[in-house]
Structures are given as C-alpha cells and as structure tokens.
Design an enzyme around this catalytic site. Structure first.
Site, PDB file in Angstrom:
ATOM      1  N   ARG A  12      32.623  29.351  25.794  1.00  0.00           N
ATOM      2  CA  ARG A  12      33.636  28.480  26.017  1.00  0.00           C
ATOM      3  C   ARG A  12      33.454  28.108  27.548  1.00  0.00           C
ATOM      4  NH1 ARG A  12      38.850  31.181  25.992  1.00  0.00           N
ATOM      5  NH2 ARG A  12      38.777  31.051  28.261  1.00  0.00           N
TER       6      ARG A  12
ATOM      7  N   LYS B  80      28.743  36.060  36.197  1.00  0.00           N
ATOM      8  CA  LYS B  80      29.127  35.080  37.776  1.00  0.00           C
ATOM      9  C   LYS B  80      27.804  34.906  38.478  1.00  0.00           C
ATOM     10  CE  LYS B  80      33.465  34.852  36.596  1.00  0.00           C
ATOM     11  NZ  LYS B  80      33.392  35.493  35.446  1.00  0.00           N
TER      12      LYS B  80
END
Length: 474
Positions: A125, A305
C-alpha cells in the site's frame, strides 16, 4: 471539507441525527473492531472509528495515485530481486539497527541455501498526502510504501456504503451517487488466490500469520472470506504455532498441523517487539520453505525507510527500472524530499539543517506500524543526542508535508461528537504475482482514505489516531 458539506457541518441537529444513523450503518455493514478490553474475543465488538462525512480529495491527485501504482509494484519487485542494491543500501543501517540486521541475516541465509520459492506475491500500500506547499496548489507526495501487513483493505471495502447512506440522510443523494465503488478485500484475495493456484496443489491451504492480540480481526476476515468463497482453505496461525507445529519436508514444502501450506500471508512480523528467539526461528523456517510468502523477506527489506530514501537519489530509479522512463517519471513525481543521515558530509549537513529548523522535517526510523516518526522539538532533541553517533544512520529525514486541513466529525465509540480540523492520507493497494522472472499479475487493488485531527502528528487507525474515511472527488 468539500463545499457541499458546509451547510450541514454547523447544523447540530442534522449532525446528531446523521451520526446515529452512521454508527448503526457501520455496525450493520461490518465496519468492526474488537474492543481494547477483550481484543481476542468477538463477544463484545464495536464499530471501527470513521468520519461522519466523506472527505474532499482532488480528483487529479487521486487519479495520479492510481496511475502510478503498477509502477510502484514493478519497483518493489525489482528492488526485492536486486541483492547488490539491498546490500549497499542497508549496509550502514544494519550496523546500528538490530531488527533490520536480523531480517537481513535471514535474507542472506536463504539466498545462500538457494530459494525454494518460485512464485512471488506482493501486496503493498503506497500512502500519500496532498501537499499545499508555498504556492497553495496541492501536489501528491508519497509518505511511504508498506510492503508487509498493509491493513484496512477489508474494512474500507465496507465504508463507502456507510457514507452513501449518511449523505442521503443529509439530503445529498446526488453526491452520494458520486462516491466510488471500492473493494480492496476482493483485489487482495485475487492476488492470494492466483499465488495459491500457481503453487500447484489443490489440497494446500493459505495461512494467515496473525498477531497475538487480534483487535483488527474483521479487517482480515473480509479477505479470508473472499478466499473461502473461492473454496480455498485458510488457517490462522501465530509465530508461536509455527515454531511448535511447523515443519519442512525434503523438498522444503511447509506443513502446519499436517496440512501443506501454499501461501503465507503476513499480518504480523513488522515490529521488533514480536520477535523472541523462537519467533525468529519460526520466521527462518517460513522463509526457507517453498511456500509463497507475502511478503518474502527481500520484499519486506524493500519497504524499509532507508530504501525509500535511496530510491529518491538521482539515477537510482533508472538503474532499477531500465527501459521504463515513463514509469520512472511517474514515480519520481510523487517523491517528497528525502535525505540520508549516513556518516559523512551529506549526513552532517542534513542533521545540522534539521536541528536548526526542525519544523521543516520529519525524522523516520526503520519501523512500520505508525506512531514512530519524530517531529518538532522531539526531532531536535533526538538529533542533538545522536548527531555525532553512528546511531543516526538508523534514521532518515523527510520534508514535512503540509496538507490543507478541513472540518469533519470523527466518530469513535464512547467519544463526544465534536467538529475537528482534519487532514487525510490516501493509500492505494497494489497486488502483483511473479512466477520465476515472469510477472503474471500487476494491478491496483483499491484505495484507503484515513483522516485524523491536526493535533495528532503521527499514527494510523490501528494506532488509535486516524479513522476510516471515503474520498469525495472534487
């Protein structure tokens, strides 16, 4: 909020009536969560928090987010297959972040043994906000891409019907008819079913790898029931169950309770707190198996990240997606400013800039699940403490996105009905299936809009901050 709602938002009587209808509609539609007091029993449940009114979303940005999702699916899949890129990108992170290092160790061990898995399933997502910036023209900016346990595809499949009814009750039938159909649960199940079919054993089952505390079980049941409707058997197991009952045969087929497992769908495993030594052993067993993991460990690492920051570097996308210049352009158009805090001149400069002006940035650790990012004074304090330490390399910096707030009501059980200034985050679900080198499925599978009051800097629905919403395109 869309101008269409301005006439009702200040009408207290209309809002009270609509809220009562909305709550009952949510319960009827199955927009449910278990309670904090009884998270592992369904005897007492309540509605999942949601907005009273659908939130305005710029149509052009909504369409842009959908248009780029297949590109992001391609990119995540490419990163997951690129050992050299993952090793170079995560080299500094794994020295200081134990969790990423542990995942990486399993990744290398599985590669060195040789992959038994031949079918690969990605469910991700990609999350965005609408940045108004200095000019005031909204732009789509990616917050992150979730490659493991991306949630709320089930409950959001049922939320639009609730908002349609609310708008009708408020005399907005025309606007109600404009709310888009949305069924990510079906799209996610389609991907899982395709992977199950390609695995090639009619007797094999799909295993949902679930949490110890299962408040959000109904979101998962929506996807699960779609699979049962296709006559695909589903087991729900925890890491502990895999440790105690899981085994591999000579061909590295995975068995649970004597049943062969075709697909392992992780709804757990993205935060370090869930892993004790037994759970790490269970994770290794699953990764070594022939079963289709969603995600496999390489794809989980692709969602870190640090990888996100490295992808924004000039030239990186071109190397990962050669021959796809249009996809590269569409992806790059969604990036916010992302900056490395690795040791060296660049990292020193960015750490100093963030300490000097903390409100310009967000400090992001290598964690999923919401509620981990640091802002403002807290960001400054943490960076001051770690700026001269290798520990800073376990974080990245990102430009702070400044969306335009709008008024709405956030409906939560046992909470007063009051108007709040809110901001929204749009997620697009992506599903892909690859067999060997051949991509057989690559689709956007639906959307999720989450909204929170502006006083909350960070956190999603499961973290208790954001609520479910429906986009009203303007």
């Amino acid at each position: 909020m869309a101008a269409a709602w301005q006439d009702v938002v200040r009408d207290a009587a209309a809002v009270r009536e609509a809220a009562a209808v909305a709550v009952d509609a949510a319960l009827l539609a199955g927009v449910l969560m278990r309670t904090g007091e009884q998270p592992n029993a369904s005897d007492v449940v309540n509605y999942a928090p949601f907005t009273l009114l659908p939130s305005a979303v710029p149509r052009a940005l909504f369409e842009q987010a959908y248009a780029v999702q297949q590109d992001f699916n391609l990119l995540v899949d490419a990163v997951s297959q690129n050992r050299e890129f993952l090793e170079q990108t995560l080299a500094s992170t794994i020295k200081v972040d134990d969790f990423t290092a542990r995942l990486f160790r399993i990744y290398k061990q599985v590669l060195e043994e040789g992959l038994a898995q031949t079918v690969f399933l990605g469910i991700n997502r990609s999350d965005y906000m609408f940045d108004c910036g200095l000019e005031g023209t909204a732009a789509l900016r990616q917050i992150e891409i979730n490659t493991i346990a991306a949630s709320f595809g089930g409950l959001t499949s049922r939320t639009a019907d609730v908002h349609r009814l609310v708008l009708k009750v408020l005399g907005k039938s025309e606007e109600a008819s404009q709310l888009l159909p949305n069924n990510p649960a079906k799209g996610l199940a389609l991907g899982i079913a395709k992977a199950w079919e390609l695995y090639g054993s009619q007797r094999a089952v799909v295993m949902f790898l679930v949490e110890d505390v299962q408040r959000n079980i109904f979101d998962q049941r929506c996807v699960e029931n779609e699979l049962w409707n296709r006559n695909i058997r589903v087991l729900r197991k925890r890491f502990r169950d895999v440790f105690e009952q899981g085994s591999l045969d000579a061909s590295r087929r995975l068995y649970m309770d004597g049943q062969e497992v075709a697909v392992v769908y992780y709804r757990e495993g993205y935060v370090p707190q869930v892993y004790d030594e037994q759970n790490w052993e269970a994770r290794l067993l699953l990764e070594r198996s022939r079963a289709v993991k969603c995600p496999d460990i390489a794809t989980q690492l692709a969602g870190t990240k640090k990888v996100q920051q490295e992808l924004s570097r000039q030239g990186t996308l071109e190397k990962l997606l050669p021959g796809h210049p249009e996809a590269v352009a569409r992806i790059r158009a969604t990036f916010a400013g992302l900056y490395s805090l690795d040791e060296g001149e660049e990292g020193d400069r960015m750490a100093a800039a963030a300490i000097a002006d903390p409100d310009r940035f967000v400090l992001k650790p290598q964690r999923e699940g919401g509620g981990n990012n640091l802002y403002g004074e807290e960001l400054r304090e943490v960076l001051e403490k770690i700026k001269d330490s290798p520990e800073r390399t376990s974080y990245i910096l990102m430009d702070k996105i400044k969306p335009q707030p709008a008024l709405n009501y956030l409906l939560r059980a046992h909470s007063p009905l009051q108007v709040s200034e809110c901001i929204s985050e749009l997620g697009i679900f992506g599903v892909y299936v690859r067999q060997g080198r051949e991509l057989l499925l690559n689709e956007a599978a639906g959307h999720l809009l989450r909204t929170k009051a502006t006083e909350h800097a960070d956190g999603g629905v499961a973290a208790g901050v954001a609520v479910l919403d429906t986009p009203f395109l303007v």
